[in-house]
Design an enzyme around this catalytic site. Sequence first.
Site, PDB file in Angstrom:
ATOM      1  N   SER A 159       0.835  -1.196   0.000  1.00 43.14           N
ATOM      2  CA  SER A 159       0.000   0.000   0.000  1.00 43.14           C
ATOM      3  C   SER A 159       0.874   1.253   0.000  1.00 43.14           C
ATOM      4  O   SER A 159       1.641   1.471  -0.928  1.00 43.14           O
ATOM      5  CB  SER A 159      -0.969  -0.042   1.186  1.00 43.14           C
ATOM      6  OG  SER A 159      -1.956   0.940   1.093  1.00 43.14           O
ATOM      7  N   ASP A 254     -10.018  -3.810  -4.664  1.00 46.91           N
ATOM      8  CA  ASP A 254      -9.198  -2.768  -4.050  1.00 46.91           C
ATOM      9  C   ASP A 254      -9.333  -1.482  -4.857  1.00 46.91           C
ATOM     10  O   ASP A 254      -9.194  -1.506  -6.081  1.00 46.91           O
ATOM     11  CB  ASP A 254      -7.741  -3.234  -4.046  1.00 46.91           C
ATOM     12  CG  ASP A 254      -6.783  -2.287  -3.362  1.00 46.91           C
ATOM     13  OD1 ASP A 254      -7.200  -1.190  -2.944  1.00 46.91           O
ATOM     14  OD2 ASP A 254      -5.593  -2.651  -3.256  1.00 46.91           O
ATOM     15  N   HIS A 284      -8.150  -4.840  -0.396  1.00 48.44           N
ATOM     16  CA  HIS A 284      -6.934  -4.153   0.042  1.00 48.44           C
ATOM     17  C   HIS A 284      -6.555  -4.619   1.448  1.00 48.44           C
ATOM     18  O   HIS A 284      -7.408  -4.760   2.328  1.00 48.44           O
ATOM     19  CB  HIS A 284      -7.161  -2.642   0.053  1.00 48.44           C
ATOM     20  CG  HIS A 284      -5.916  -1.859   0.258  1.00 48.44           C
ATOM     21  ND1 HIS A 284      -5.031  -1.587  -0.759  1.00 48.44           N
ATOM     22  CD2 HIS A 284      -5.391  -1.292   1.371  1.00 48.44           C
ATOM     23  CE1 HIS A 284      -4.017  -0.882  -0.286  1.00 48.44           C
ATOM     24  NE2 HIS A 284      -4.208  -0.698   1.003  1.00 48.44           N
TER      25      HIS A 284
END
Length: 313
Positions: A159, A254, A284
């Site tokens: 991320s 995501d 995610h």
Amino acid sequence: MLHPQVRTLLDLIERSGLPPTHTLSPLDARALYRDRRSFTQPAPPAVSLVRELQAQGPHGSIPLRLYCPAGAPQAALLPVLVYFHGGGFVIGDLDTHDVLCRELANGARCAVVAVDYRLAPEHPFPCAVDDCLAATRWVADNAPELHLDATRLAVGGDSAGGNLAAVVSLLARDAGAPPIVFQLLIYPATDARCSAPSHQTNGQGYLLTTDSMAYYLGHYFRTAQDKLSDRASPLLSQDLARLPPALVLTAGYDPLRDEGLQYAQRLSEAGNRVTQVCFERQIHGFILMGKALDEANSAVALCAAELRRAFRG
């Protein structure tokens, strides 16, 4: 096509009444993220060594945590992954990603150095970039004393950490050092404009939401212009050639899915060796959830295998 285990997890989170991240102060959001990890993360696997270290950077000292894989000989010269945790540049720390770092160390048979970079809003952009670049350089410079092989140094993250790994790879290329042999980009944030279609299709209902993205980026960036820098949005870089080989891992549900795919495509078009894999049924953050999601363990194994391949040259 959402994985049934993911659906069960999302329903459980909804019934729990946990407040959405974007409704919390950064301090409370950090505490919640740290405290809830035991519900979805596996037990930490044993490794041969865990050592706390400190690097120096332009903003002061940077805490690091070194992991050596289980069974590694004490004097072995190990390849090393410098790892940047996720958390939207606002939350996350060495402890939230401790299990993943242990898993990658054991699976890839390498050392992992996790970086506790400075967080926003106390330390806005580009402080995290500065810390991560300084930490990577420190690991390379101090590799002999740490029994690490600086010629087999990779960077990685999930991320926000994937964003930082991509940016560090760009900056290291431009500076000519340190040499990086691989970049592990797990659902990376690559375009702070959040304009890819998946931000619309996956912006609600799948844990990371449009509101939480605005919360994170609102704390990290001081101006809209900051978002257009390739130190913030590597997808916007004009030159993506001559970069380390990469694994770009994405998730089907995501908001960041499409910008991860776009970055992988741009890297490939620029002549780099890139593997892009989408876990179509996942959300995610799933790679941290191996206690609840079987595919998280498959994703960790894939990352470890790609690291081993990169370190073999």
